[in-house]
Design a protein around this motif. Structure first.
Motif, PDB file in Angstrom:
ATOM      1  N   VAL A   1      75.428  48.837  75.141  1.00 41.23           N
ATOM      2  CA  VAL A   1      74.293  48.705  76.065  1.00 41.23           C
ATOM      3  C   VAL A   1      74.763  48.995  77.485  1.00 41.23           C
ATOM      4  N   SER A   2      74.027  49.852  78.185  1.00 38.88           N
ATOM      5  CA  SER A   2      74.375  50.208  79.565  1.00 38.88           C
ATOM      6  C   SER A   2      73.126  50.214  80.436  1.00 38.88           C
ATOM      7  N   PHE A   3      73.243  49.689  81.650  1.00 38.65           N
ATOM      8  CA  PHE A   3      72.168  49.782  82.641  1.00 38.65           C
ATOM      9  C   PHE A   3      72.689  49.346  83.999  1.00 38.65           C
ATOM     10  N   ARG A   4      71.910  49.643  85.021  1.00 40.87           N
ATOM     11  CA  ARG A   4      72.188  49.185  86.381  1.00 40.87           C
ATOM     12  C   ARG A   4      70.953  48.478  86.910  1.00 40.87           C
ATOM     13  N   LEU A   5      71.182  47.392  87.629  1.00 43.33           N
ATOM     14  CA  LEU A   5      70.076  46.607  88.153  1.00 43.33           C
ATOM     15  C   LEU A   5      70.202  46.510  89.667  1.00 43.33           C
ATOM     16  N   SER A   6      69.172  46.986  90.368  1.00 46.28           N
ATOM     17  CA  SER A   6      69.186  47.000  91.836  1.00 46.28           C
ATOM     18  C   SER A   6      68.854  45.620  92.398  1.00 46.28           C
ATOM     19  N   LYS A   7      69.275  45.385  93.622  1.00 44.00           N
ATOM     20  CA  LYS A   7      69.022  44.116  94.303  1.00 44.00           C
ATOM     21  C   LYS A   7      67.514  43.917  94.495  1.00 44.00           C
ATOM     22  N   GLY A   8      67.053  42.705  94.216  1.00 43.10           N
ATOM     23  CA  GLY A   8      65.650  42.372  94.432  1.00 43.10           C
ATOM     24  C   GLY A   8      64.694  42.877  93.374  1.00 43.10           C
ATOM     25  N   ARG A   9      65.210  43.435  92.277  1.00 44.23           N
ATOM     26  CA  ARG A   9      64.355  43.973  91.207  1.00 44.23           C
ATOM     27  C   ARG A   9      64.283  42.995  90.031  1.00 44.23           C
ATOM     28  N   ILE A  10      63.281  43.201  89.184  1.00 43.57           N
ATOM     29  CA  ILE A  10      63.150  42.431  87.949  1.00 43.57           C
ATOM     30  C   ILE A  10      63.196  43.411  86.785  1.00 43.57           C
ATOM     31  N   MET A  11      64.203  43.259  85.933  1.00 41.42           N
ATOM     32  CA  MET A  11      64.337  44.117  84.767  1.00 41.42           C
ATOM     33  C   MET A  11      63.951  43.346  83.520  1.00 41.42           C
ATOM     34  N   GLY A  12      63.011  43.878  82.748  1.00 41.07           N
ATOM     35  CA  GLY A  12      62.585  43.246  81.507  1.00 41.07           C
ATOM     36  C   GLY A  12      63.360  43.792  80.327  1.00 41.07           C
ATOM     37  N   LEU A  13      63.819  42.913  79.468  1.00 42.03           N
ATOM     38  CA  LEU A  13      64.513  43.302  78.241  1.00 42.03           C
ATOM     39  C   LEU A  13      63.678  42.788  77.078  1.00 42.03           C
ATOM     40  N   VAL A  14      63.076  43.700  76.317  1.00 43.34           N
ATOM     41  CA  VAL A  14      62.120  43.306  75.280  1.00 43.34           C
ATOM     42  C   VAL A  14      62.550  43.820  73.920  1.00 43.34           C
ATOM     43  N   GLY A  15      62.004  43.196  72.893  1.00 47.60           N
ATOM     44  CA  GLY A  15      62.302  43.602  71.522  1.00 47.60           C
ATOM     45  C   GLY A  15      62.007  42.445  70.578  1.00 47.60           C
ATOM     46  N   GLU A  16      62.089  42.727  69.269  1.00 47.35           N
ATOM     47  CA  GLU A  16      61.849  41.697  68.268  1.00 47.35           C
ATOM     48  C   GLU A  16      62.939  40.633  68.294  1.00 47.35           C
ATOM     49  N   SER A  17      62.652  39.494  67.707  1.00 43.14           N
ATOM     50  CA  SER A  17      63.654  38.436  67.593  1.00 43.14           C
ATOM     51  C   SER A  17      64.850  38.948  66.796  1.00 43.14           C
ATOM     52  N   GLY A  18      66.052  38.653  67.287  1.00 44.93           N
ATOM     53  CA  GLY A  18      67.264  39.070  66.595  1.00 44.93           C
ATOM     54  C   GLY A  18      67.795  40.416  67.005  1.00 44.93           C
TER      55      GLY A  18
END
Length: 329
Positions: free
Chosen positions: A37-54
């Motif tokens: 898993v790779s990503f970058r998150l900027s200051k002051g932002r909200i990143m959602g991580l979604v998917g099924e349980s598990g």
């Protein structure tokens, strides 16, 4: 965007849990909960991580915070490398303790995340004392201030967790995360155990606090209605990997991956007379200990072709900032 604008960088993150077998508990395989898993998150932002349980959402958040030992990958917070498994770099225990001030977590279950033997004052001042921010009366005054900021009366400071409702407990959990004035908070399904009427209050509180303290959130959730309006960007996770990512409105307006389309089709309509086509996925999610080759979603995908079971799809940019891993694009 300049690297300094990114608060968090996650690169090729992996977390495997060994499968033991036999009387000698020999490792016979791995449960690949998080796999590259790779990503970058900027200051002051909200990143959602979604998917099924598990699918590995919560494990991703906890591994980023170094609450779980990583199997592979790199996590960098501001200019500090927390760990880089491939190059055998890992932050020291003392450095990690100092960094905890800026990296906090709000847990999913407000009933299990608070120690029943501690009153609210002890819960909220524990971190303040540990990091030498405040002690004695000063720490209690700050705890009362935090309680009022989170919508609770300061007189509650002497009460114990069992004396509160679920929504009130979650407010205490949010207050505990905020007590150290962090820069980054992992929100691990903070509204999943709450009534719908309470959910909106907690979400509005979190948005107000974000604006007030310039916070950055990693918001883990399976409630797609919430994620749409709460998050700036969305990453869709399936079986340990990110299959689609982009700005929130772009993902909802123009979903590309079949899994994302199926998730969005499951959102209930707002009125009984409205009709909506539901994409029903057949079969069950494969075991993370036995991941299918090629596209991980091909065993359930209604549009799967031969190539889907033979080759791993590459990320493709369908429009600016919108990436999809699918052979059909």
């Amino acid at each position: 965007m300049n690297d300094k604008d990114y608060l968090l960088e996650v690169k090729n993150l992996k977390k495997y849990f060994p499968v033991k077998k036999g009387i000698f508990s020999r490792t016979c395989g791995n449960i690949k909960s998080v796999d590259d898993v790779s990503f970058r998150l900027s200051k002051g932002r909200i990143m959602g991580l979604v998917g099924e349980s598990g699918c590995g959402k919560s494990t991703t958040g906890r591994t980023i915070l170094n609450l779980l030992e990583p199997t592979g990958g790199l996590v960098k917070f501001e200019d500090k490398i927390i760990f880089d498994v491939e190059n055998k770099i890992k932050i020291s225990r003392d450095e990690m303790l100092s960094l905890r001030r800026n990296m906090q977590i709000i847990f999913q279950d407000p009933y299990a995340s608070l120690d029943p033997r501690m009153n609210v004052g002890t819960i909220l001042t524990e971190g303040l004392k540990k990091h030498n921010i405040a002690k004695g009366k000063e720490s209690l005054d700050k705890a009362k201030e935090i309680l009022e900021m989170c919508g609770l009366d300061s007189s509650y400071i002497t009460r114990y967790p069992h004396e509160f409702s679920g929504g009130q407990r979650q407010r205490i959990g949010i207050g505990r995360a905020l007590s150290l004035n962090p820069k980054f908070i992992v929100c691990d399904e903070p509204t999943a155990a709450l009534d719908v009427s309470i959910q909106s209050q907690i979400l509005n509180l979190m948005l107000d606090l974000k604006d007030k303290f310039n916070l950055t959130y990693l918001f883990i959730s399976h409630n797609l209605n919430v994620v749409r309006f709460f998050c700036d960007e969305i990453h869709v996770m399936y079986l340990g990997i990110i299959v689609e990512k982009g700005d929130s409105e772009e993902i909802y307006r123009n979903p590309q991956h079949p899994y994302t389309k199926a998730l969005l089709s499951s959102i209930p309509v707002s009125h009984p007379s409205m009709k909506k086509e539901r994409i029903r996925l057949k079969g069950v999610v494969p075991s993370p200990a036995d991941i299918p080759f090629g596209c991980r979603f091909h065993t359930r995908c209604p549009y799967a072709k031969k190539i889907c079971s033979e080759q791993i799809p590459e990320y493709r940019e369908v429009c600016k900032g919108h990436f999809v891993a699918c052979h059909l694009i």
